[in-house]
Motif scaffolding. Structure first.
Motif, PDB file in Angstrom:
ATOM      1  N   TYR B  84      21.093  37.812  50.763  1.00  0.00           N
ATOM      2  CA  TYR B  84      22.009  37.811  51.902  1.00  0.00           C
ATOM      3  C   TYR B  84      23.007  38.954  51.749  1.00  0.00           C
ATOM      4  N   ALA B  85      23.602  39.370  52.885  1.00  0.00           N
ATOM      5  CA  ALA B  85      24.615  40.428  52.884  1.00  0.00           C
ATOM      6  C   ALA B  85      25.657  40.042  53.925  1.00  0.00           C
ATOM      7  N   GLU B  86      26.888  39.859  53.452  1.00  0.00           N
ATOM      8  CA  GLU B  86      27.968  39.428  54.367  1.00  0.00           C
ATOM      9  C   GLU B  86      29.203  40.292  54.145  1.00  0.00           C
ATOM     10  N   PRO B  87      29.799  40.762  55.211  1.00  0.00           N
ATOM     11  CA  PRO B  87      31.047  41.526  55.016  1.00  0.00           C
ATOM     12  C   PRO B  87      32.183  40.599  54.585  1.00  0.00           C
ATOM     13  N   VAL B  88      33.028  41.124  53.726  1.00  0.00           N
ATOM     14  CA  VAL B  88      34.192  40.335  53.302  1.00  0.00           C
ATOM     15  C   VAL B  88      35.183  40.345  54.477  1.00  0.00           C
ATOM     16  N   PRO B  89      35.611  39.183  54.963  1.00  0.00           N
ATOM     17  CA  PRO B  89      36.516  39.138  56.113  1.00  0.00           C
ATOM     18  C   PRO B  89      37.814  39.911  55.837  1.00  0.00           C
ATOM     19  N   GLU B  90      38.358  40.477  56.904  1.00  0.00           N
ATOM     20  CA  GLU B  90      39.571  41.298  56.742  1.00  0.00           C
ATOM     21  C   GLU B  90      40.732  40.481  56.189  1.00  0.00           C
ATOM     22  N   SER B  91      40.731  39.191  56.532  1.00  0.00           N
ATOM     23  CA  SER B  91      41.813  38.343  56.014  1.00  0.00           C
ATOM     24  C   SER B  91      41.767  38.263  54.480  1.00  0.00           C
ATOM     25  N   GLU B  92      40.557  38.258  53.938  1.00  0.00           N
ATOM     26  CA  GLU B  92      40.423  38.216  52.459  1.00  0.00           C
ATOM     27  C   GLU B  92      40.704  39.569  51.854  1.00  0.00           C
ATOM     28  N   LEU B  93      40.350  40.628  52.616  1.00  0.00           N
ATOM     29  CA  LEU B  93      40.552  41.988  52.102  1.00  0.00           C
ATOM     30  C   LEU B  93      42.017  42.235  51.757  1.00  0.00           C
ATOM     31  N   ALA B  94      42.893  41.769  52.649  1.00  0.00           N
ATOM     32  CA  ALA B  94      44.319  41.984  52.443  1.00  0.00           C
ATOM     33  C   ALA B  94      44.771  41.320  51.144  1.00  0.00           C
ATOM     34  N   GLY B  95      44.197  40.180  50.883  1.00  0.00           N
ATOM     35  CA  GLY B  95      44.572  39.462  49.659  1.00  0.00           C
ATOM     36  C   GLY B  95      44.030  40.121  48.403  1.00  0.00           C
ATOM     37  N   LEU B  96      42.921  40.870  48.545  1.00  0.00           N
ATOM     38  CA  LEU B  96      42.312  41.494  47.377  1.00  0.00           C
ATOM     39  C   LEU B  96      43.087  42.715  46.897  1.00  0.00           C
ATOM     40  N   SER B  97      43.822  43.365  47.789  1.00  0.00           N
ATOM     41  CA  SER B  97      44.523  44.597  47.389  1.00  0.00           C
ATOM     42  C   SER B  97      46.019  44.375  47.415  1.00  0.00           C
ATOM     43  N   ASP B  98      46.649  45.070  46.522  1.00  0.00           N
ATOM     44  CA  ASP B  98      48.106  45.004  46.455  1.00  0.00           C
ATOM     45  C   ASP B  98      48.605  46.431  46.295  1.00  0.00           C
ATOM     46  N   PRO B  99      48.586  47.164  47.372  1.00  0.00           N
ATOM     47  CA  PRO B  99      48.854  48.604  47.247  1.00  0.00           C
ATOM     48  C   PRO B  99      50.285  48.875  46.788  1.00  0.00           C
ATOM     49  N   GLN B 100      50.408  49.665  45.787  1.00  0.00           N
ATOM     50  CA  GLN B 100      51.708  50.126  45.305  1.00  0.00           C
ATOM     51  C   GLN B 100      51.631  51.640  45.139  1.00  0.00           C
ATOM     52  N   PRO B 101      51.621  52.385  46.258  1.00  0.00           N
ATOM     53  CA  PRO B 101      51.466  53.844  46.130  1.00  0.00           C
ATOM     54  C   PRO B 101      52.634  54.455  45.355  1.00  0.00           C
ATOM     55  N   ALA B 102      52.291  55.508  44.623  1.00  0.00           N
ATOM     56  CA  ALA B 102      53.338  56.204  43.866  1.00  0.00           C
ATOM     57  C   ALA B 102      54.288  56.911  44.823  1.00  0.00           C
ATOM     58  N   ALA B 103      55.474  57.154  44.336  1.00  0.00           N
ATOM     59  CA  ALA B 103      56.492  57.809  45.176  1.00  0.00           C
ATOM     60  C   ALA B 103      55.984  59.168  45.611  1.00  0.00           C
ATOM     61  N   GLY B 104      56.132  59.458  46.928  1.00  0.00           N
ATOM     62  CA  GLY B 104      55.677  60.730  47.470  1.00  0.00           C
ATOM     63  C   GLY B 104      54.242  60.725  47.921  1.00  0.00           C
TER      64      GLY B 104
END
Lengths: 235, 291
Positions: B84-104
């Motif tokens: 099977y092949a299923e896309p990960v729902p966008e609601s779960e995607l947000a929970g998977l990442s915790d973006p902390q971009p560097a300054a600049g």
């Protein structure tokens, strides 16, 4: 059985020694024809038992040639020696019965080795043991038998296959007169039917009463060979 | 049970009497060792049947992402090795990442470029050629990357070790049984040399005498292997039961299939054949050594 006048046993310049000791048999030359009966006589230590051991292929000669049934036993492989031994019956002076087997099974042993069917074995062995007066002791182990009974079991085991050559070492030594007569009757019957018999004995009475030949040994050498009738006439 | 009556009193020899108990012990050990081996094999096979999970990541601008995702899903669902092949729902995607971009390095418009993810379950055999699978996907969407396949489970690893150790130990135990039988037979032959001589005097061939040893070994091994097998199976089942109760789930993974039980049942048969043949061979060699 071999045809008469065939030489079943021939010794040529035979010597025998145990381990590295001195020779117990020296320069033996002998030829015995089929169907003959010889007593083997001589004082204790003369070499009677050693000669029977040599002829029963229990012990090899240290020199010379031993021929049995026309074959040089020194040239035989194990299988050939086995088939030759099946034609020889041996009565051992020390019985050599197997203590864990009954009298019946001890006597049946050479027949089983020969591959005879169990029904025939049962018939022959029962008949032989009954004839020798051991009908009641068939299931007894050797330890439960008297010396005389053990001697009879040993004799029965040696003759049960109707061998062409019977080697008997003092076969009557533990028997009473009635049983001695019975065994001698058995041996005489076998001789009449063509079995060649060589019987070691100390018993001069026996020699007087039976018209067979004698081979006299002394200090490991054959000192005299007398044909049966010639011996009786001389006596 | 009535002793087999042989011309040679082999049952009376101390070494021969012990042979039965040696066979019991060695069969027990061999059954336990092979049971561990086949249980390991069962675990490995079970783990190999489980699908392998991979995650596809499509790092692409939002306006092209939906179209690329559809193209990949269509391709994947048509492939036989894909369960099977299923896309990960966008609601779960947000929970998977915790973006902390560097300054600049903050993204323009204040949004991070989140990759689209697709969970794919592959048949176990497809894992072997994951690189080719990835290359085919990249022909469709060059920005796609295939994550590492789910690692083998602990059960799989333990199963492989158990299989190797169990079967290896079992083979060693069988070899020990063969060597022990040879030593016992040699000892018996030496002790009964006089009786063997007597049998030979009556015209017994080597085959006849060796058969005595063979028959004795056969009857001894039959009794010993039957007892050893029963004890071995009971011991193995007891260990499995203890593992189920106190082993933190290890025992739950041990489930022998009928074929494994059939294999285990061959252990006493092999033991009997091995002991009998070893006795026969040793007897023949010993008889050739005797005058």
């Amino acid at each position: 059985m071999e045809p008469p006048d065939t030489v079943v046993l021939r010794l040529q310049s035979v010597g025998m020694r145990y381990d590295r000791g001195e020779e117990v048999l020296c320069d033996l030359d002998l030829a015995i024809k089929a169907g003959t009966f010889f007593f083997l006589t001589g004082p204790s230590g003369a070499g009677k038992t050693s000669l029977l051991r040599l002829l029963s292929l229990s012990h090899p000669p240290s020199r010379g040639i031993v021929e049995l049934f026309g074959r040089d036993v020194g040239q035989l492989d194990r299988e050939q020696r086995g088939s030759l031994r099946r034609r020889i019956g041996v009565v051992f002076q020390d019985f050599r019965l197997l203590d864990h087997l009954s009298a019946f099974d001890n006597v049946a042993l050479p027949l089983r080795i020969g591959g005879l069917a169990e029904e025939q074995i049962a018939m022959y062995v029962s008949e032989m043991l009954s004839w020798l007066g051991l009908g009641e002791c068939m299931e007894c182990r050797p330890g439960q038998l008297s010396m005389g009974q053990r001697q009879l079991v040993t004799i029965a085991r040696a003759v049960i296959t109707r061998p062409s050559l019977l080697l008997a070492d003092e076969p009557l030594s533990n028997l009473d007169s009635r049983r001695r007569k019975r065994v001698m009757h058995l041996f005489t019957q076998m001789h009449r039917q063509g079995t060649t018999i060589l019987m070691a004995t100390h018993d001069h009475e026996l020699l007087r009463h039976h018209p067979f030949g004698a081979i006299e040994l002394d200090a490991g050498r054959i000192v005299r060979v007398t044909e049966g009738l010639a011996r009786q006439a001389a006596e | 049970m009535r002793e087999l009556e042989l011309d040679l009193p082999l049952a009376g020899t101390a070494a021969s009497r012990f042979l039965q108990w040696i066979v019991v012990g060695l069969t027990l050990l061999a059954v336990c060792a092979f049971a561990v081996g086949v249980a390991g094999d069962a675990a490995v096979r079970e783990a190999a049947r489980r699908p392998a999970m991979v995650t596809l990541a499509i790092a692409i601008s939002a306006d092209r992402a939906a179209e690329a995702e559809q193209r990949l899903l269509q391709f994947l669902r048509a492939r036989p090795e894909v369960l099977y092949a299923e896309p990960v729902p966008e609601s779960e995607l947000a929970g998977l990442s915790d973006p902390q971009p560097a300054a600049g390095h903050e993204p323009q418009g204040g949004l991070l470029l989140l990759p689209r993810l697709i969970d794919v379950a592959l048949r176990p055999a497809a894992i072997a050629d994951l690189a080719r699978f990835e290359a085919e996907l990249r022909e469709l969407v060059p920005e796609v990357t295939v994550g590492a396949a789910s690692p083998p489970t602990v059960t799989h690893a333990i199963g492989r070790i158990a299989r190797a150790v169990g079967i290896g130990l079992g083979v060693v135990v069988l070899a020990v049984a063969g060597v022990t039988t040879i030593l016992v037979t040699r000892n018996s032959l030496d002790r009964h040399e006089e009786t063997v001589d007597l049998l030979r005097l009556m015209g017994a061939s080597d085959r006849y005498v060796a058969r005595q040893f063979e028959l004795h070994a056969l009857t001894t091994a039959l009794r010993g292997a039957a007892l050893g097998f029963a004890a071995g199976v009971l011991a193995f089942l007891a260990v499995v039961e203890l593992a189920r109760r106190f082993g933190g789930g290890i025992g739950q993974e041990v489930a022998l299939r009928p074929v494994h039980w059939v294999l285990l049942a061959t252990v006493p048969v092999v033991m009997v054949l091995l002991v009998t043949l070893s006795a026969r061979t040793a007897a023949f060699r010993g008889l050739a050594r005797l005058r």
